[in-house]
Design a protein around this motif. Structure first.
Motif, PDB file in Angstrom:
ATOM      1  N   CYS A 132      82.347  62.143  69.828  1.00  0.00           N
ATOM      2  CA  CYS A 132      82.999  60.940  69.305  1.00  0.00           C
ATOM      3  C   CYS A 132      83.968  61.293  68.186  1.00  0.00           C
ATOM      4  N   PRO A 133      84.995  60.476  67.997  1.00  0.00           N
ATOM      5  CA  PRO A 133      85.911  60.703  66.871  1.00  0.00           C
ATOM      6  C   PRO A 133      85.226  60.399  65.544  1.00  0.00           C
ATOM      7  N   THR A 134      85.890  60.726  64.469  1.00  0.00           N
ATOM      8  CA  THR A 134      85.295  60.546  63.139  1.00  0.00           C
ATOM      9  C   THR A 134      85.010  59.091  62.814  1.00  0.00           C
ATOM     10  N   SER A 135      85.623  58.163  63.549  1.00  0.00           N
ATOM     11  CA  SER A 135      85.349  56.742  63.307  1.00  0.00           C
ATOM     12  C   SER A 135      83.897  56.390  63.587  1.00  0.00           C
ATOM     13  N   LEU A 136      83.156  57.251  64.281  1.00  0.00           N
ATOM     14  CA  LEU A 136      81.728  57.030  64.475  1.00  0.00           C
ATOM     15  C   LEU A 136      81.011  56.982  63.133  1.00  0.00           C
ATOM     16  N   PHE A 137      81.529  57.702  62.142  1.00  0.00           N
ATOM     17  CA  PHE A 137      80.907  57.761  60.824  1.00  0.00           C
ATOM     18  C   PHE A 137      81.701  56.944  59.802  1.00  0.00           C
ATOM     19  N   GLU A 138      82.249  55.827  60.234  1.00  0.00           N
ATOM     20  CA  GLU A 138      83.043  54.972  59.357  1.00  0.00           C
ATOM     21  C   GLU A 138      82.203  54.462  58.182  1.00  0.00           C
ATOM     22  N   ILE A 139      82.825  54.391  57.016  1.00  0.00           N
ATOM     23  CA  ILE A 139      82.158  53.903  55.809  1.00  0.00           C
ATOM     24  C   ILE A 139      82.731  52.534  55.446  1.00  0.00           C
ATOM     25  N   SER A 140      81.856  51.595  55.184  1.00  0.00           N
ATOM     26  CA  SER A 140      82.279  50.244  54.836  1.00  0.00           C
ATOM     27  C   SER A 140      83.145  50.256  53.580  1.00  0.00           C
ATOM     28  N   PRO A 141      84.223  49.466  53.545  1.00  0.00           N
ATOM     29  CA  PRO A 141      85.166  49.513  52.414  1.00  0.00           C
ATOM     30  C   PRO A 141      84.524  49.259  51.060  1.00  0.00           C
ATOM     31  N   HIS A 142      83.489  48.423  50.995  1.00  0.00           N
ATOM     32  CA  HIS A 142      82.916  48.090  49.686  1.00  0.00           C
ATOM     33  C   HIS A 142      82.189  49.270  49.058  1.00  0.00           C
ATOM     34  N   LEU A 143      81.999  50.363  49.821  1.00  0.00           N
ATOM     35  CA  LEU A 143      81.334  51.538  49.276  1.00  0.00           C
ATOM     36  C   LEU A 143      82.309  52.531  48.662  1.00  0.00           C
ATOM     37  N   ALA A 144      83.596  52.242  48.732  1.00  0.00           N
ATOM     38  CA  ALA A 144      84.602  53.184  48.239  1.00  0.00           C
ATOM     39  C   ALA A 144      84.446  53.448  46.746  1.00  0.00           C
ATOM     40  N   GLN A 145      84.073  52.425  45.983  1.00  0.00           N
ATOM     41  CA  GLN A 145      83.923  52.578  44.539  1.00  0.00           C
ATOM     42  C   GLN A 145      82.466  52.734  44.116  1.00  0.00           C
ATOM     43  N   TYR A 146      81.618  53.001  45.091  1.00  0.00           N
ATOM     44  CA  TYR A 146      80.184  53.069  44.810  1.00  0.00           C
ATOM     45  C   TYR A 146      79.643  54.332  45.450  1.00  0.00           C
TER      46      TYR A 146
END
Length: 849
Positions: free
Chosen positions: A363-377
């Protein structure tokens, strides 16, 4: 003339759900709709569509990225023609905007009645099926076919042969989704007969594979998946390898639902591992890495009907490309994880990690996508390289004063244990600290009581993966709990995403996920191996979990008591059938799904029948006659091996012995889980199978005061019944009755002896039954379970400033006398002593690993 070839019709039988109107007004609901309304304004056409189905499609349209179907939408805005509108709908459907596409299809059909638009009924049917409404979808497909078939266009030479092939294939999918296997098979065979296009045949063969897999014909399923892969290769000669490998992966993870023997189970595990290794080699290096002399090549590409030969030419295998990052549609492509492998009872961690690693490569790396609200956490769980600690424990969203806990499952049904195990937990979590929200995949509909326990709403999205991903991101969760990880591809692959800094698996799937994005697995002291400290140092390879295991004190799981209801026709038929047994019959009941009864348990059933001439075994039939026939043939072989000497095989005398014994083995129709209590009331003894027993069935037996016998194995999946029996502490009700003496066996001979004694010794059985009835209240709505959940969540989320006694007070929890730490420690010590003394059980467990 409508151009049909652009239609996205890759759909399969087991992934359709029911989409309900979403709750409005809750905090989570508002955040979801805010996310979907960040840019753009709605059009009048869209608003009209929205009002018709009471869903806000205008906001959904505004949430579509500008580069999705931009050309098609632009053409329609210029031409205003229904042909361009139709093409835009097809494009949106292909990009998984199913609801909006369906409304566009319906709009066209309402305004256009020419013959060129009859195929719209198939478009509408496919989109309806993806919503989960199989019955209406079937009507759409049949309406199209009733119009086409009399015109003789639905033949291979017919003018609309390929359209008819799509209609029959989709009709087969719809029938599979409601388990109408015979009708599905007829439709799929018609599709195969008239199809001229390899891309169509790929879908047809994939669905035939799903059919054969459903009726436990593993050989035919493997051939179908290999044929689908071959059709994909021929259909994509333009070197576009996207999703080509999906049917080959389905072949790789295919295992028998009803294994033929213990030996077959071990061979199947070996071949499964070889096939996963072969797929991983293809992902990294292509076909050039596979030698025709290699075991893994034959395991994956071998002809299932002739294992000594290959299904493909060696040159074809050698020329296969590198498939790394090519599986972009993992849910649609894979459908069902390797669900049945875990019932075999092996040490599954190495396999689970191997499968997860395979998908990481495919699978492409999008399989391990991180939710945007975690960017600053950032926490060490998310990114060790950043490792930014939180100065003060607080929810991720600083505008909230509570921690938001999400729950996701495809089994939140009224009668499903996955939801029943959580209802009291969610209800009792402190509302001043936690807010809760649920996300449901699939077709299961929960009770209103279950929906109401979630403070922030319950979201049921059918099988719309895009919608689920959108909602999970918008919810901005502090913690996400997976009710199970192995049942459906939708939830399995959601587990690779990172929607919360803390992600947890619970025992809906009582095995490790093998997934690096799942942080914790919740279990209990009494549910795990008594000597877990063995699993360290030199024996660390024996640790069963990739997650951090959390061991709750006490029984760790708890169901609500059953609700009394009137028996249905199936239950009444069962009750009438019991009148045909001799009046002094002993009914040994193992009312489980047939795939839970593994070959190693067959000998138990046979030995019970041999030891008790008045004994009758009652088993639960499956929904497919062919599956039952396979299972009955295996039981019959086990009986033959026990009652006939080798020289008698095949003789009339042997056949007579087998038939006489098999006349005491009975299969009865499945009944709804909510009504199984009516069936258990007619059991003399309930038999818990191994190596996979069950929690809900054990609680049903206890609720009815029926003695249940179990043989606990090394892993959680085989220890749930023993957990309940230990909690009951029967000796506190009757000093002469101990669970270890009456019900918890240490070996197969001990299991048989305990079951037969309970059945034949009426006075002893009555004493055991009375003790169970007097202590059964302990396992229902156990408040300690919810308290253990709250304690863990607060530790995991960093809430260390609230004392435990204050938590207990806010939950109105006070441990009962039988839940005091001293007694729990004594129970655990007793299990350790019994395990040490049980050499036979240890040998059995080692053979299962």
């Amino acid at each position: 003339m409508i151009i049909r070839r652009s239609l996205y019709f890759l759909i399969f039988a087991d992934i359709f759900g029911r989409i309900k109107s979403l709750p409005r007004g809750t905090k989570v609901a508002r955040s979801l709709h805010e996310l979907m309304n960040r840019e753009g304004t709605s059009t009048n056409n869209t608003a009209k569509i929205s009002n018709k189905y009471n869903l806000d499609f205008s906001k959904l349209l505004n949430s579509i990225p500008n580069d999705i179907c931009d050309q098609e939408r632009s053409l329609f805005m210029k031409s205003k023609s229904w042909q361009d509108y139709y093409h835009a709908a097809i494009c949106l459907h292909r990009h998984k905007y199913n609801d909006f596409a369906l409304e566009m299809f319906l709009s066209i059909y309402e305004l256009e009645e020419s013959a060129n638009f009859h195929f719209l009924k198939v478009n509408i049917g496919i989109a309806t099926l993806q919503r989960g409404d199989a019955y209406n979808a079937i009507n759409h497909f049949l309406e199209y076919l009733r119009f086409m078939e009399p015109t003789e266009t639905c033949t291979r030479q017919g003018r609309r042969a390929n359209e008819c092939a799509v209609a029959f294939n989709s009709l087969g999918c719809a029938y599979l989704s409601i388990f109408e296997y015979d009708k599905a098979y007829d439709a799929l065979l018609k599709a195969e007969k008239i199809s001229n296009i390899n891309q169509d045949r790929y879908h047809i063969y994939s669905n035939l594979g799903a059919y054969y897999q459903g009726v436990s014909n593993t050989t035919a399923a493997a051939i179908s998946y290999l044929s689908a892969f071959q059709a994909q290769l021929l259909a994509k000669k333009d070197k576009n390898i996207e999703n080509i490998i999906a049917p080959l992966v389905r072949r790789a993870i295919l295992v028998q639902k009803i294994p033929e023997s213990v030996e077959a189970v071990f061979h199947m595990k070996k071949d499964f591992v070889q096939r996963i290794r072969a797929i991983s080699s293809l992902a990294s290096h292509g076909g050039a890495a596979l030698s025709h002399h290699d075991d893994k090549t034959y395991a994956l590409f071998g002809d299932p009907g002739n294992p000594s030969s290959l299904f493909f030419l060696e040159e074809e295998i050698y020329q296969l490309p590198v498939f790394q990052s090519s599986l972009t549609d993992w849910v649609q492509g894979i459908q069902t994880p390797h669900f049945h492998l875990h019932y075999y009872g092996f040490h599954d961690r190495p396999i689970q990690e191997m499968v997860a690693d395979m998908y990481t490569k495919l699978c492409p790396t999008s399989l391990f996508e991180i939710s945007p609200h975690l960017a600053q956490y950032s926490t060490p769980l998310l990114a060790k390289s950043q490792n930014v600690p939180i100065a003060h424990p607080s929810p991720i969203n600083q505008n909230r004063d509570k921690f938001r806990i999400g729950f996701i499952s495809c089994k939140f049904g009224i009668d499903e244990p996955h939801g029943l195990l959580l209802i009291d937990v969610v209800r009792r979590l402190p509302r001043n600290i936690f807010e809760t929200v649920a996300f449901s995949h699939g077709v299961k509909s929960p009770s209103q009581e279950f929906v109401d326990v979630f403070s922030e709403g319950f979201y049921h999205v059918g099988h719309d993966e895009n919608r689920m991903r959108t909602y999970l991101k918008a919810a901005e969760l502090d913690c996400l709990v997976f009710g199970e990880t192995q049942n459906e591809a939708s939830v399995y692959f959601q587990g690779f995403q990172r929607y919360a800094p803390i992600q947890i698996a619970v025992m809906g799937s009582p095995v490790t996920s093998g997934n690096p994005s799942i942080d914790y697995f919740l279990s209990g002291d009494m549910l795990e191996h008594p000597f877990r400290t063995w699993f360290s140092g030199k024996r660390s390879q024996d640790e069963h979990y990739t997650e951090q295991v959390v061991l709750f004190e006490g029984q760790a799981i708890s169901f609500p008591p059953s609700v009394e209801n009137h028996p249905t026709v199936k239950v009444r038929n069962y009750i009438r059938s019991t009148n045909h047994y001799p009046p002094d019959s002993n009914i040994y009941m193992c009312f489980q799904s047939v795939f839970k009864i593994q070959p190693i348990f067959d000998s138990v059933l046979v030995k019970i029948l041999h030891a008790d001439e008045k004994g009758h075994i009652v088993l639960q039939a499956s929904t497919q006659a062919k599956v039952d026939m396979t299972f009955q043939a295996r039981i019959s072989n086990a009986v033959r091996n026990h009652v006939c000497i080798h020289d008698e095989y095949g003789t009339d005398n042997c056949l007579l012995k087998v038939n006489k014994t098999m006349s005491r083995v009975h299969f009865h129709d499945r009944v709804p889980s909510m009504e199984v209590n009516h069936v258990y009331k007619h059991a003399t003894v309930v038999l818990a199978p191994f190596p996979f027993d069950g929690s809900r069935t054990a609680s049903n037996a206890i609720e009815n005061g029926i003695p249940i016998v179990t043989l606990p194995t090394k892993y959680l999946r085989g220890r749930m019944t023993a957990n309940f029996l230990t909690t009951l502490e029967l000796h506190t009700a009757d000093k002469d009755i101990f669970a270890e003496q009456c019900c918890i066996a240490t070996s197969i001979p001990d299991y048989v002896a305990k079951a037969v004694r309970l059945a034949r010794d009426v006075q002893y059985r009555q004493k055991v039954s009375l003790a169970i009835q007097q202590r059964s209240h302990r396992i229902w709505n156990d408040h300690q379970v919810a308290f253990e959940w709250a304690r863990f969540l607060m530790r995991a989320l960093g809430v260390n400033h609230i004392p435990q006694n204050q938590i207990a007070k806010s939950m109105s929890y006070s441990p009962a006398a039988w839940q005091q730490q001293e007694l729990l420690d004594r129970q655990h010590l007793s299990q350790q002593m019994r395990w040490k003394l049980s050499r036979e059980l240890r040998n059995i467990a080692e053979r299962l690993t």
